[in-house]
Design an enzyme around this catalytic site. Structure first.
Site, PDB file in Angstrom:
ATOM      1  N   GLY A 112      -7.735  -4.162  -8.207  1.00 37.02           N
ATOM      2  CA  GLY A 112      -6.442  -3.711  -7.731  1.00 37.02           C
ATOM      3  C   GLY A 112      -5.299  -4.439  -8.414  1.00 37.02           C
ATOM      4  O   GLY A 112      -5.461  -5.016  -9.489  1.00 37.02           O
ATOM      5  N   CYS A 113      -4.153  -4.439  -7.767  1.00 36.26           N
ATOM      6  CA  CYS A 113      -2.920  -4.894  -8.419  1.00 36.26           C
ATOM      7  C   CYS A 113      -2.813  -6.411  -8.493  1.00 36.26           C
ATOM      8  O   CYS A 113      -2.737  -6.983  -9.588  1.00 36.26           O
ATOM      9  CB  CYS A 113      -1.723  -4.290  -7.710  1.00 36.26           C
ATOM     10  SG  CYS A 113      -1.779  -4.402  -5.909  1.00 36.26           S
TER      11      CYS A 113
END
Length: 344
Positions: free
Chosen positions: A147-148
């Site tokens: 993810g980020c």
């Protein structure tokens, strides 16, 4: 042409996958699904896609049957059954959720409250952060797409840790996120009057991405690394800014640090090492798969500061997933992803 399908196409990450796949020269968007909007065209959910992608949202089963690669843009806990179905049918499965990201089931139980229903699938999966673990990704059928935060922080710190240029204790990751990172479902803190003209920390020292970042950093460092992670919510749509602090190993200079980062990332298309005097800025990576990194040293306190900026919907989600698809199918990693960030 390979056939690509998106499960969860009406969420933010799913819609971004559709946008990027629609311009991919070697992939055809074969099918999409949505529970909430089944039977409706995607362009009804996102009017910006009108006459560009009017594909009807079908079922998950249709996506699996019609695709060579299945992207799952689903909340945690919903991907394991889908991964099993794809694996048994020889499909490549790229999970944008958290179900395959953690190596230890105990960590998944602690941070997500779930279990590994098919341990053999977790053994067959790979954590797919290309710039750090590229060789492990090739040939795999189940990919855990980071993810980020879990992209921005490890990329910011990996070369320094790998080369022993910073101390492993006392690392701080102070990060800011655009609101799309919270997903499309409205919550109190993402409600416009609550979010606008404000900035606040959330899940301080308790965010679920912590063990995932520590897992990547420990793997790079060759021993256990723990970090203090504090995320903040920004009143912007897109972007992750990760400002990471660590104590320098005695005697380390900026020249040594720059050399280590150039050696690690000099050939990486999607990582841009910024020149001295320039700071990474989320504005300069919007709608792109780039990760900008700037390096700084506070000589007064012997502190190393690495700042990374990514678009959380692209390098932090859909773009990285397509980069991983490119790797698995033998395309150039940049295929379909050479997108300039807008200048303003």
């Amino acid at each position: 042409m390979i056939r690509a399908g998106v499960v969860g196409a009406t969420g933010y990450a799913g819609a971004e996958l559709v946008r990027l796949l629609s311009g991919h020269p070697c992939a055809e968007l074969a099918a999409i699904s949505s529970v909430s909007f089944q039977g409706k065209p995607l362009s009804e959910v996102y009017p910006a896609y009108y006459q560009l992608c009017d594909r009807i949202c079908g079922t998950q089963e249709e996506v699996v049957e019609q695709s060579d690669v299945v992207f799952a843009a689903l909340p945690h806990g919903l991907s394991q059954e889908l991964a099993k179905e794809c694996f048994e049918k020889g499909k490549v499965f790229i999970d944008l959720g958290a179900d395959f990201r953690l190596e230890n089931e105990e960590d998944y139980q602690e941070w997500y409250g779930g279990t590994y229903r098919y341990p053999e699938l977790h053994e067959a999966s790979v954590y797919a952060l290309p710039e750090l673990f590229r060789e492990a990704i090739r040939g795999k059928k189940i990919l855990a797409n980071p993810g980020c935060y879990t992209t921005a922080v490890p990329l910011a710190l990996a070369p320094a840790l790998k080369n022993g240029l910073i101390q492993k204790e006392g690392i701080l990751a102070d990060c800011k996120s655009g609101v799309t990172g919270a997903g499309r479902k409205l919550t109190q803190n993402t409600h416009y009057p609550e979010l606008n003209e404000g900035m606040s920390a959330y899940k301080v020292a308790s965010h679920r991405h912590t063990p995932e970042m520590e897992q990547s950093l420990s793997r790079v460092a060759g021993s256990k690394v723990k970090i203090t992670f504090v995320p903040h919510l920004l009143p912007v749509n897109r972007g992750i800014l990760a400002t990471c602090y660590a104590k320098l190993t005695d005697g380390v200079t900026m020249e040594q640090m720059q050399n280590a980062y150039r050696e690690a990332y000099g050939e990486e298309y999607f990582i841009r090492l910024l020149p001295q005097g320039r700071e990474a800025d989320i504005k300069n990576v919007r709608y792109s798969n780039f990760c900008d990194i700037s390096l700084h040293i506070d000589t007064r306190t012997n502190t190393f500061i690495a700042i990374s900026a990514i678009d959380n919907m692209v390098k932090g989600a859909a773009g990285q997933a397509i980069q991983n698809m490119n790797l698995v199918f033998g395309f150039n990693e940049t295929t379909g992803l050479k997108l300039f960030p807008p200048a303003f």
